[in-house]
Scaffold this motif. Structure first.
Motif, PDB file in Angstrom:
ATOM      1  N   TRP A   1      10.050   7.796 -10.948  1.00 18.86           N
ATOM      2  CA  TRP A   1      10.948   7.943  -9.818  1.00 18.86           C
ATOM      3  C   TRP A   1      10.254   8.625  -8.656  1.00 18.86           C
ATOM      4  N   CYS A   2      10.854   8.527  -7.495  1.00 18.94           N
ATOM      5  CA  CYS A   2      10.322   9.190  -6.310  1.00 18.94           C
ATOM      6  C   CYS A   2      11.397   9.158  -5.242  1.00 18.94           C
ATOM      7  N   THR A   3      11.155   9.871  -4.140  1.00 22.14           N
ATOM      8  CA  THR A   3      12.098   9.809  -3.027  1.00 22.14           C
ATOM      9  C   THR A   3      11.859   8.522  -2.279  1.00 22.14           C
ATOM     10  N   PRO A   4      12.868   8.034  -1.516  1.00 26.33           N
ATOM     11  CA  PRO A   4      12.673   6.788  -0.777  1.00 26.33           C
ATOM     12  C   PRO A   4      11.448   6.814   0.121  1.00 26.33           C
TER      13      PRO A   4
ATOM     14  N   ARG B   1       7.538  11.719  -9.904  1.00 27.91           N
ATOM     15  CA  ARG B   1       7.398  10.496 -10.649  1.00 27.91           C
ATOM     16  C   ARG B   1       7.135  10.920 -12.072  1.00 27.91           C
ATOM     17  N   SER B   2       7.983  10.481 -12.954  1.00 24.52           N
ATOM     18  CA  SER B   2       7.814  10.993 -14.303  1.00 24.52           C
ATOM     19  C   SER B   2       8.180   9.963 -15.325  1.00 24.52           C
ATOM     20  N   MET B   3       7.849  10.234 -16.545  1.00 18.11           N
ATOM     21  CA  MET B   3       8.214   9.353 -17.624  1.00 18.11           C
ATOM     22  C   MET B   3       8.564  10.147 -18.851  1.00 18.11           C
ATOM     23  N   SER B   4       9.537   9.691 -19.560  1.00 18.35           N
ATOM     24  CA  SER B   4       9.892  10.373 -20.785  1.00 18.35           C
ATOM     25  C   SER B   4       8.958   9.904 -21.885  1.00 18.35           C
ATOM     26  N   ARG B   5       8.945  10.615 -23.026  1.00 20.80           N
ATOM     27  CA  ARG B   5       8.017  10.256 -24.087  1.00 20.80           C
ATOM     28  C   ARG B   5       8.341   8.909 -24.701  1.00 20.80           C
ATOM     29  N   ASP B   6       9.611   8.522 -24.664  1.00 23.54           N
ATOM     30  CA  ASP B   6      10.003   7.338 -25.404  1.00 23.54           C
ATOM     31  C   ASP B   6      10.061   6.155 -24.460  1.00 23.54           C
TER      32      ASP B   6
ATOM     33  N   HIS C   1      13.915  19.266 -10.288  1.00 27.45           N
ATOM     34  CA  HIS C   1      14.364  19.771  -8.979  1.00 27.45           C
ATOM     35  C   HIS C   1      13.899  18.878  -7.832  1.00 27.45           C
ATOM     36  N   ALA C   2      13.908  17.580  -8.034  1.00 26.77           N
ATOM     37  CA  ALA C   2      13.515  16.664  -6.969  1.00 26.77           C
ATOM     38  C   ALA C   2      14.534  16.731  -5.837  1.00 26.77           C
ATOM     39  N   PRO C   3      14.084  16.846  -4.595  1.00 24.47           N
ATOM     40  CA  PRO C   3      15.016  16.975  -3.472  1.00 24.47           C
ATOM     41  C   PRO C   3      15.625  15.644  -3.063  1.00 24.47           C
ATOM     42  N   GLY C   4      16.866  15.679  -2.629  1.00 23.95           N
ATOM     43  CA  GLY C   4      17.502  14.494  -2.067  1.00 23.95           C
ATOM     44  C   GLY C   4      17.730  13.377  -3.064  1.00 23.95           C
ATOM     45  N   LYS C   5      17.979  12.202  -2.523  1.00 21.96           N
ATOM     46  CA  LYS C   5      18.245  11.031  -3.343  1.00 21.96           C
ATOM     47  C   LYS C   5      16.952  10.542  -3.991  1.00 21.96           C
ATOM     48  N   THR C   6      17.039  10.155  -5.247  1.00 20.73           N
ATOM     49  CA  THR C   6      15.868   9.636  -5.948  1.00 20.73           C
ATOM     50  C   THR C   6      16.129   8.221  -6.420  1.00 20.73           C
ATOM     51  N   THR C   7      15.056   7.487  -6.590  1.00 18.90           N
ATOM     52  CA  THR C   7      15.160   6.137  -7.123  1.00 18.90           C
ATOM     53  C   THR C   7      14.003   5.940  -8.080  1.00 18.90           C
ATOM     54  N   GLY C   8      14.093   4.969  -8.952  1.00 19.18           N
ATOM     55  CA  GLY C   8      13.007   4.774  -9.901  1.00 19.18           C
ATOM     56  C   GLY C   8      13.350   3.740 -10.949  1.00 19.18           C
ATOM     57  N   CYS C   9      12.504   3.624 -11.949  1.00 20.44           N
ATOM     58  CA  CYS C   9      12.710   2.633 -13.001  1.00 20.44           C
ATOM     59  C   CYS C   9      12.065   3.117 -14.295  1.00 20.44           C
ATOM     60  N   ARG C  10      12.472   2.521 -15.394  1.00 20.23           N
ATOM     61  CA  ARG C  10      11.843   2.825 -16.667  1.00 20.23           C
ATOM     62  C   ARG C  10      10.564   2.003 -16.779  1.00 20.23           C
TER      63      ARG C  10
ATOM     64  N   HIS D   1      18.682  -7.226 -14.072  1.00 16.97           N
ATOM     65  CA  HIS D   1      19.738  -6.322 -13.633  1.00 16.97           C
ATOM     66  C   HIS D   1      20.994  -7.054 -13.178  1.00 16.97           C
ATOM     67  N   ALA D   2      20.837  -8.262 -12.669  1.00 16.04           N
ATOM     68  CA  ALA D   2      22.012  -9.012 -12.218  1.00 16.04           C
ATOM     69  C   ALA D   2      22.889  -9.394 -13.401  1.00 16.04           C
ATOM     70  N   GLU D   3      22.254  -9.718 -14.522  1.00 20.52           N
ATOM     71  CA  GLU D   3      23.002 -10.127 -15.711  1.00 20.52           C
ATOM     72  C   GLU D   3      23.519  -8.931 -16.500  1.00 20.52           C
ATOM     73  N   TYR D   4      22.776  -7.810 -16.419  1.00 23.66           N
ATOM     74  CA  TYR D   4      23.149  -6.629 -17.201  1.00 23.66           C
ATOM     75  C   TYR D   4      23.252  -5.394 -16.291  1.00 23.66           C
ATOM     76  N   PRO D   5      24.217  -5.395 -15.380  1.00 21.44           N
ATOM     77  CA  PRO D   5      24.321  -4.301 -14.401  1.00 21.44           C
ATOM     78  C   PRO D   5      24.656  -2.944 -15.019  1.00 21.44           C
ATOM     79  N   ILE D   6      25.391  -2.934 -16.126  1.00 20.93           N
ATOM     80  CA  ILE D   6      25.753  -1.651 -16.746  1.00 20.93           C
ATOM     81  C   ILE D   6      24.498  -0.986 -17.326  1.00 20.93           C
ATOM     82  N   SER D   7      23.640  -1.777 -17.961  1.00 18.40           N
ATOM     83  CA  SER D   7      22.390  -1.229 -18.469  1.00 18.40           C
ATOM     84  C   SER D   7      21.545  -0.678 -17.329  1.00 18.40           C
ATOM     85  N   ALA D   8      21.544  -1.389 -16.202  1.00 14.72           N
ATOM     86  CA  ALA D   8      20.781  -0.925 -15.032  1.00 14.72           C
ATOM     87  C   ALA D   8      21.324   0.403 -14.520  1.00 14.72           C
ATOM     88  N   GLU D   9      22.640   0.553 -14.519  1.00 18.23           N
ATOM     89  CA  GLU D   9      23.233   1.810 -14.056  1.00 18.23           C
ATOM     90  C   GLU D   9      22.921   2.954 -15.020  1.00 18.23           C
ATOM     91  N   ILE D  10      22.944   2.680 -16.322  1.00 16.81           N
ATOM     92  CA  ILE D  10      22.583   3.712 -17.301  1.00 16.81           C
ATOM     93  C   ILE D  10      21.133   4.150 -17.075  1.00 16.81           C
TER      94      ILE D  10
END
Length: 247
Positions: A240-243, A230-235, A73-82, A51-60
């Protein structure tokens, strides 16, 4: 060997490969727009995990997480990863369930050596793999002819203070039926009021997503009937989850 020769050899091997378009049990994307294919091809050389080298990809990536969280409909701020797929995503979510359960038990001075996970026979096979790999007792509710889903009457006898989580399915791989998520949620709320905090995870779309309303704060817990996902797309799978849920 020339690159063209190597390509032809592999092409010959793949000529008799199965056709994803005819695989009715597949959990992956079988078609996508040419524009998406072009974006993927143009970025294969980037190491997205850095992520440090490719911050734009991380933001996408985080934009995709927020889009999926909004759909659920997750409440509040969410965070997560692919993740690489639903299998890895389930493993990460279930580990969160176990760690948060252990955290609560240790804080209360209670033993943490006998965790269990409650789910039906209609879930993604990786829930069973998780139990085997991470020393969690699987409490599986069997299916039967004419009964292809689970409900609160199946769940309640199997839940106790060592239950790290409860899994329901929104659209089983076998029939497309939905477990009685509302009824199971109400049962968990009753457990929470009695002092037993149970986290819930709901698997969606042919075992490709896993989201978690919970008596605690999504797939783990602190006992408040709020919800995170916490979810995942098919591809490209996404977790993700709340803090609070990763605490």
């Amino acid at each position: 060997m020339a690159a063209a020769d190597a390509m032809r050899l592999v092409d010959v091997d793949l000529a008799m490969e199965g056709d994803p378009q005819r695989n009715l049990a597949t959990f992956v994307t079988t078609w996508m727009e040419p524009e998406a294919q072009r974006l993927i091809a143009e970025n294969l050389h980037r190491n997205f995990i850095d992520h440090a080298e490719y911050p734009i990809s991380a933001e996408i990536e985080q934009r995709c997480v927020r889009m999926l969280a909004d759909l659920f409909h997750a409440p509040g701020k969410t965070t997560g990863c692919r993740t690489q797929g639903s299998s890895e995503a389930i493993m990460l979510g279930a580990l969160s369930l176990k760690w948060k359960w252990r955290e609560r038990r240790e804080a209360a001075g209670l033993p943490t050596d006998r965790p269990n996970l409650v789910f039906g026979g209609d879930v993604h096979v990786v829930w069973e793999k998780f139990c085997r790999y991470f020393d969690v007792e699987p409490r599986i509710m069997p299916l039967a002819e004419g009964k292809y889903t689970i409900g609160p009457e199946d769940v309640e006898p199997r839940v106790d203070e060592n239950t790290i989580g409860l899994v329901a399915v929104l659209g089983t791989t076998f029939t497309g039926h939905k477990d009685d998520v509302v009824g199971i949620e109400n049962s968990c709320a009753r457990f929470a009021r009695s002092g037993t905090s149970i986290s819930r995870s709901t698997s969606t779309a042919p075992a490709a997503h896993s989201c978690g309303p919970s008596c605690t704060r999504s797939r783990n817990g602190t006992s408040s009937s709020s919800r995170s996902v916490r979810s995942m797309s098919r591809d490209t799978s996404t977790a993700w989850c709340t803090p609070e849920s990763v605490g």
